[in-house]
Write a protein that holds these residues in place. Structure first.
Motif, short mmCIF file in Angstrom:
data_model
loop_
_atom_site.label_atom_id
_atom_site.label_comp_id
_atom_site.label_asym_id
_atom_site.label_seq_id
_atom_site.Cartn_x
_atom_site.Cartn_y
_atom_site.Cartn_z
N LEU A 76 0.82 -1.21 0.00
CA LEU A 76 0.00 0.00 0.00
C LEU A 76 0.85 1.26 0.00
CD1 LEU A 76 -2.70 -1.07 2.62
CD2 LEU A 76 -2.98 -0.85 0.15
N LEU A 77 2.04 1.16 0.60
CA LEU A 77 2.89 2.35 0.74
C LEU A 77 4.34 2.00 0.40
CD1 LEU A 77 1.40 3.59 4.12
CD2 LEU A 77 1.26 4.82 1.94
N PRO A 78 5.14 2.98 0.00
CA PRO A 78 6.56 2.71 -0.31
C PRO A 78 7.28 2.18 0.93
CG PRO A 78 5.92 4.89 -1.07
CD PRO A 78 4.79 4.39 -0.24
N ALA A 79 8.19 1.25 0.70
CA ALA A 79 8.89 0.62 1.82
C ALA A 79 10.07 1.45 2.33
CB ALA A 79 9.38 -0.76 1.40
N GLY A 80 10.35 2.54 1.70
CA GLY A 80 11.45 3.39 2.18
C GLY A 80 11.90 4.35 1.09
N THR A 92 12.90 8.24 -0.61
CA THR A 92 12.22 9.53 -0.77
C THR A 92 11.59 9.59 -2.16
OG1 THR A 92 14.35 10.40 -1.48
CG2 THR A 92 13.70 10.86 0.78
N PRO A 93 10.64 10.49 -2.37
CA PRO A 93 10.01 10.59 -3.70
C PRO A 93 11.06 10.81 -4.79
CG PRO A 93 8.86 11.96 -2.11
CD PRO A 93 10.09 11.48 -1.43
N ASP A 101 5.12 16.31 -6.13
CA ASP A 101 3.74 15.83 -6.00
C ASP A 101 3.52 15.57 -4.50
OD1 ASP A 101 1.42 14.31 -5.83
OD2 ASP A 101 1.74 13.32 -7.76
N TRP A 161 1.05 14.56 -2.83
CA TRP A 161 0.35 13.32 -2.46
C TRP A 161 1.35 12.15 -2.43
CZ3 TRP A 161 -2.99 11.20 0.26
CH2 TRP A 161 -3.49 9.93 0.02
N ILE A 162 2.25 12.13 -3.41
CA ILE A 162 3.29 11.08 -3.45
C ILE A 162 4.19 11.26 -2.23
CG2 ILE A 162 5.36 10.32 -4.69
CD1 ILE A 162 3.01 9.37 -6.19
N GLN A 173 2.71 9.89 0.85
CA GLN A 173 2.76 8.42 0.93
C GLN A 173 4.14 7.94 1.37
OE1 GLN A 173 0.62 6.39 -2.45
NE2 GLN A 173 0.31 8.51 -3.03
N TYR A 174 5.19 8.61 0.87
CA TYR A 174 6.55 8.24 1.29
C TYR A 174 6.76 8.57 2.77
CZ TYR A 174 8.54 6.84 -3.18
OH TYR A 174 8.82 6.15 -4.32
N ALA A 212 1.92 6.06 -4.88
CA ALA A 212 3.39 5.99 -4.98
C ALA A 212 3.82 4.57 -5.28
CB ALA A 212 4.01 6.46 -3.66
N VAL A 213 3.06 3.58 -4.79
CA VAL A 213 3.41 2.19 -5.03
C VAL A 213 3.15 1.82 -6.49
CG1 VAL A 213 2.92 -0.19 -4.39
CG2 VAL A 213 2.99 1.58 -2.64
N GLN A 245 5.73 3.09 -8.88
CA GLN A 245 7.07 2.53 -8.85
C GLN A 245 7.12 1.09 -9.32
OE1 GLN A 245 6.97 1.25 -4.17
NE2 GLN A 245 7.57 3.26 -4.72
N ARG A 295 20.40 10.06 -4.39
CA ARG A 295 20.42 9.44 -5.72
C ARG A 295 21.33 10.18 -6.69
NH1 ARG A 295 15.35 10.80 -4.72
NH2 ARG A 295 14.67 8.64 -4.90
N THR A 298 14.25 -4.94 0.54
CA THR A 298 12.82 -4.64 0.62
C THR A 298 12.38 -3.80 -0.57
OG1 THR A 298 13.08 -4.59 3.00
CG2 THR A 298 11.04 -3.72 2.14
N ARG A 299 13.20 -2.82 -0.91
CA ARG A 299 12.81 -1.94 -2.02
C ARG A 299 12.85 -2.69 -3.36
NH1 ARG A 299 15.60 3.86 -1.12
NH2 ARG A 299 16.36 3.39 0.95
N THR A 351 9.68 -4.81 -3.46
CA THR A 351 8.42 -4.07 -3.61
C THR A 351 8.38 -3.25 -4.90
OG1 THR A 351 9.37 -2.29 -2.28
CG2 THR A 351 8.03 -3.90 -1.13
N GLN A 374 10.46 -0.94 -6.00
CA GLN A 374 11.05 0.40 -6.00
C GLN A 374 12.39 0.42 -6.71
OE1 GLN A 374 10.02 1.16 -1.58
NE2 GLN A 374 10.66 3.14 -2.33
#
Lengths: 319, 531
Positions: free
Chosen positions: A161-165, A167-168, A175, A177-178, A181-182, B29-30, B33, B215, B247-248, B251, B253
């Motif tokens: 449902l959400l990023p695991a770690g 930054t955007p 954004d 909203w993004i 979520q982060y 966001a998911v 990615q 990054r 993990t990333r 998932t 990312q």
């Protein structure tokens, strides 16, 4: 008041000077130097000596200190050994990220604290209070790294449902909203114990207010408990809670170091961790001195306000 | 009263409706990615490749190998080298140099250069760039491993802009290792490179941006002499912890994680259970070993070192700790090296009775420190196994954890009091490179405090043999082998084959002997997975 300031400000300057000297010395007592981190394991002792020379680390301790403190006083924080960029830029980038994270955590903590506390106070049923007390205790007792890892597993890996770690990808402002979520998981992890502590403070303050004559009278004359809490008791309970919240925000900034590490959020915590592991002396010196300076300035401001409010303080020692 | 309640309910419903509509129209966001977890097909142009790496870019050690994965990946994709070494053999392949001639006496090397190469700023590449690059390679601030080789170049003839002749002080057996490793950089923007501001190369990708601690982004070089890459851009995402990168990756990312970014266990898990692709770096191996300080009185007797060599359970370490990603050895050479000799690797296998028999005739061995790096966790497990192995033969070992900087510092200073666990590389290059460029093997001064005239002579003979695969060179490597097996100042455990992990969406990831990714020929099967 001017006399008080003349006495108090030099003390703050001396504290900062002593702290800078201590920071400078302690870093150099840590085993291993930046030259080993920079050279890698295939370097020769001659390579290490060359790097020490290039970095000026073969000069006398006080010569090095004077050069560093001189540049800091002109707001030139120098260059990172490892990253190579301006330390000012690195710190401002890290500080922005840390402030965003702690602000989000603080907002969450306030929302959680208010919700739990008001629910427990407005509807004082036994089961609800027991539940909320239990939730509170668990939230405070659970270590941050456990909460963080469980949240990553559930929301990032299992349910996606959400990023695991991280930054955007396009920055924090591209954004919102993004970005939200982060921020959700690290802010929740950081804000959870703070929210629970806040709930405890507020609940106790509200309970205390409800025993005051005005509240007892209002309830006795038929006013609903909710109205008494929301319209009267809450307002009176807030000042002491806000004082406690100030302390909690300080703890949030400290706790951010671990949360940033768990979620790969590039704030001051990660920067400090990397600086120490690479023995990046100038970077760590600036980061630690920055936190000492903030602390000293807050203390100074608090003392000045107290002195302004209380003549006995500002006149003490003036005679 | 009723009106109030009705109005409140209406407001609540309205807010809920706004929230649902608002959230459904927002991007996840998911979703943004994630890519498909399976898929194959023709090469498709475009898309962004997201690569997970441990640690940040570090311009101060930009040209050093193995001191930070991100440095190496930037070198490999923004810059070119004169030649590239073949994965299966040490045969040089053309890159910026199209052909070369080594003088029969080994004292000079003439290289013909490509004529269609420009730097990213549009400037033409010429022979003087070769000279400037190799001089900058030597000058630092970085301390690259092939500097002894670069220092052996005494003259550069750059009169022809498309041909360069290098003259040497003596025949240099590992000159092609240097030419494979040293990137051609732009001397005009050297200060910018040292400061981490300008990365002007001739490679398939141009440096676009760097957010420290977060990054680095590269974009396609449309004018690349080797053909425009398929990928629009490559983003290296920095992680500070292998678990976080794992993990990333899982998932969605990240698309690829480099070998040092994942533990062996997670790498195996991702490929065997979750369908990720394994990228094996056969030809870019490293070796795990037990270092021995021969100046320690307990370890000064060669027979004690022999007992240690018999006690270590190499099979168990390679199977349990490295999950089978490698094989046990007694000598540092991987199977891909011309110096590899399978028969020599049977000299020391775990034999507790033999080790005990050797120690029985010696005074009791006092407790010895065993240092290991606390980073990661692999070294700790290896150290614990070695501790247990040595206890079986009657040697007590005290474990000493060090942070990586202290570990490096002790290694370079020769300050490990007894034993230590570490990995080394450079056996995957020309064999003589090991003895002249890898500090643990350095004949002049090393962490083991082992000094021996025969060893120094054998290392020198190997290095100064012009043809690294000639019978003379092979004989020189055998002399080195004999010293290592006899003196045991390093007790080799095993060759570790590096593995990277990629999403099935990623095709044709290239790599080199320095465990650096090359993305010039890489593509994504579904590059439009994200907006």
């Amino acid at each position: 008041m001017t006399g008080y300031l003349f006495r108090r400000i030099p003390t703050a300057v001396i504290v900062l000077f002593a702290a800078s000297l201590l920071i400078f010395a302690v870093l150099r007592l840590i085993p291993g130097g930046p030259e080993a981190a920079l050279a890698g394991s295939d370097a020769t002792p001659e390579d290490l000596a060359a790097i020490r020379h290039d970095l000026g680390l073969d000069r006398g301790f006080f010569v090095q200190y004077a050069a560093w403190i001189g540049s800091v006083l002109t707001l030139d924080f120098g260059t990172s050994y490892q990253v190579g960029g301006s330390i000012g830029d690195l710190v401002s980038f890290g500080l922005t990220n840390t402030l965003v994270l702690t602000s989000a955590a603080a907002v969450f903590a306030v929302a959680l604290g208010l919700a739990l506390s008001l629910a427990a106070t407005i509807r004082p049923s036994t089961w609800l209070n027991t539940l909320l007390t239990g939730v509170n205790a668990v939230a405070i007792a659970l270590p941050t790294f456990v909460v963080g890892i469980v949240l990553i597993f559930l929301f990032g890996v299992r349910w996606r449902l959400l990023p695991a770690g991280g930054t955007p990808p396009n920055g924090l402002t591209d954004d919102l909203w993004i970005t939200a979520q982060y921020l959700a998981l690290p802010a929740f992890t950081l804000g959870l114990p703070a929210g629970a502590m806040l709930a405890r403070f507020l609940t106790e303050a509200l309970q205390s207010e409800l025993t005051q004559p005005y509240a007892v009278t209002a309830i006795a004359t038929g006013a609903s408990r909710r109205d008494v809490v929301l319209k009267h008791a809450l307002r009176n309970a807030l000042p002491s809670t806000i004082t406690a919240f100030g302390l909690i925000v300080g703890a949030l900034l400290g706790g951010a170091v671990l949360v940033e590490s768990i979620f790969g959020w590039p704030g001051l915590g990660l920067l400090t961790e990397e600086g120490i592991s690479a023995r990046d002396y100038p970077l760590v010196q600036v980061l630690v001195l920055l936190s000492v300076t903030v602390f000293v300035l807050i203390q100074l401001a608090a003392d000045i306000v107290h002195a302004w409010l209380d003549p006995r303080i500002r006149l003490a020692g003036a005679a | 009263m009723f009106r109030h309640q009705f109005a409140r309910t209406l407001w609540a419903l309205l807010l809920a409706l706004i929230a649902v509509v608002g959230l459904s129209s927002c991007r996840s966001a998911v979703d943004a990615q994630q890519g498909p977890v399976t898929g194959s097909g023709p090469v498709v142009r475009g898309g962004e490749l997201r690569v997970g790496v441990l640690g940040d870019l570090s311009p101060a050690k930009f040209l050093q190998i193995g001191t930070g994965g991100l440095n190496g990946h930037i070198v490999a994709n923004v810059y070119d080298t004169l030649i590239t070494l073949d994965h299966a053999s040490l045969t040089p392949r053309p890159s910026l140099a199209t052909g070369w001639t080594l003088a029969p006496d080994g004292l000079s090397l003439a290289l013909n250069l490509r004529r269609d190469v420009t730097f990213h700023d549009g400037r033409e590449f010429t022979s003087s760039d070769v000279q400037q690059s190799l001089l900058a390679y030597l000058a630092g601030p970085w301390k690259p491993q092939f500097k002894r080789t670069a220092a052996a170049i005494t003259r550069y003839d750059v009169t022809d802009p498309h041909r360069v002749v290098l003259s040497f002080a003596h025949p240099v057996g590992n000159i092609f290792d240097l030419l494979d490793s040293a990137p051609i950089i732009d001397a005009k923007t050297l200060d910018g490179l040292k400061a981490g501001r300008t990365f002007n190369g001739t490679g398939p990708f141009e440096f676009a941006s760097w957010t420290p601690n977060a990054r680095v982004t590269l974009v396609r070089n449309n004018n690349y002499w080797g053909g425009s890459p398929a990928l629009d851009k490559v983003t290296f995402v920095e992680g500070n912890d292998p678990k976080s990168l794992y993990t990333r990756l899982r998932t969605g990312q990240l698309d690829v994680v480099d070998p040092i970014g994942l533990t062996s266990h997670d790498q195996k898990l991702a490929t065997s259970r979750y369908g990720f692709r394994d990228i094996e770096f056969t030809g870019a191996e490293s070796e795990v070993y037990v270092g021995v300080n021969v100046a320690n009185s307990a370890l000064a007797d060669r027979r004690v070192r022999q007992a240690i060599a018999f006690a270590v359970d190499r099979e168990r370490i390679m199977t349990d700790v490295y999950q089978g990603a490698g094989y046990p050895v007694n000598l540092p050479w991987p199977k891909t090296s011309p110096a590899y000799d399978a028969s020599a690797n049977h000299t020391f296998t775990r034999d507790v009775s033999k080790a005990k028999a050797i120690l029985a005739g010696l005074p009791p061995v006092p407790p010895i420190d065993l240092d290991y790096s606390s980073q990661g966790g692999t070294s700790r497990i290896v150290a614990e196994i070695v501790q247990s192995n040595l206890k079986d033969v009657g040697i007590t070992v005290d474990l000493v954890p060090n942070d990586p900087t202290v570990h490096s510092s002790k290694l370079i200073g020769g300050e490990f009091s007894g034993l230590w666990i570490l990995e080394h590389a450079f056996a995957q290059f020309t064999p003589s490179t090991l003895a002249v460029s890898a500090y643990p093997f350095n004949a002049a001064k090393n962490a083991s405090n082992f000094v021996d005239a025969d060893y120094a002579a054998a290392a020198d003979a190997a290095w100064k043999t012009a043809d690294p695969s000639s019978p003379e060179a092979i004989a020189a490597y055998r002399r080195l082998d004999a010293v290592w097996l006899k003196e045991l100042f390093l007790v080799e455990i095993g060759v570790v084959v590096q593995h990277a992990t990629a999403s099935p969406n990623v095709r044709d990831v290239g790599w080199d002997r320095r465990v650096q990714f090359h993305f010039a020929g890489t593509s994504l099967t579904n590059p439009d997975r994200r907006s």
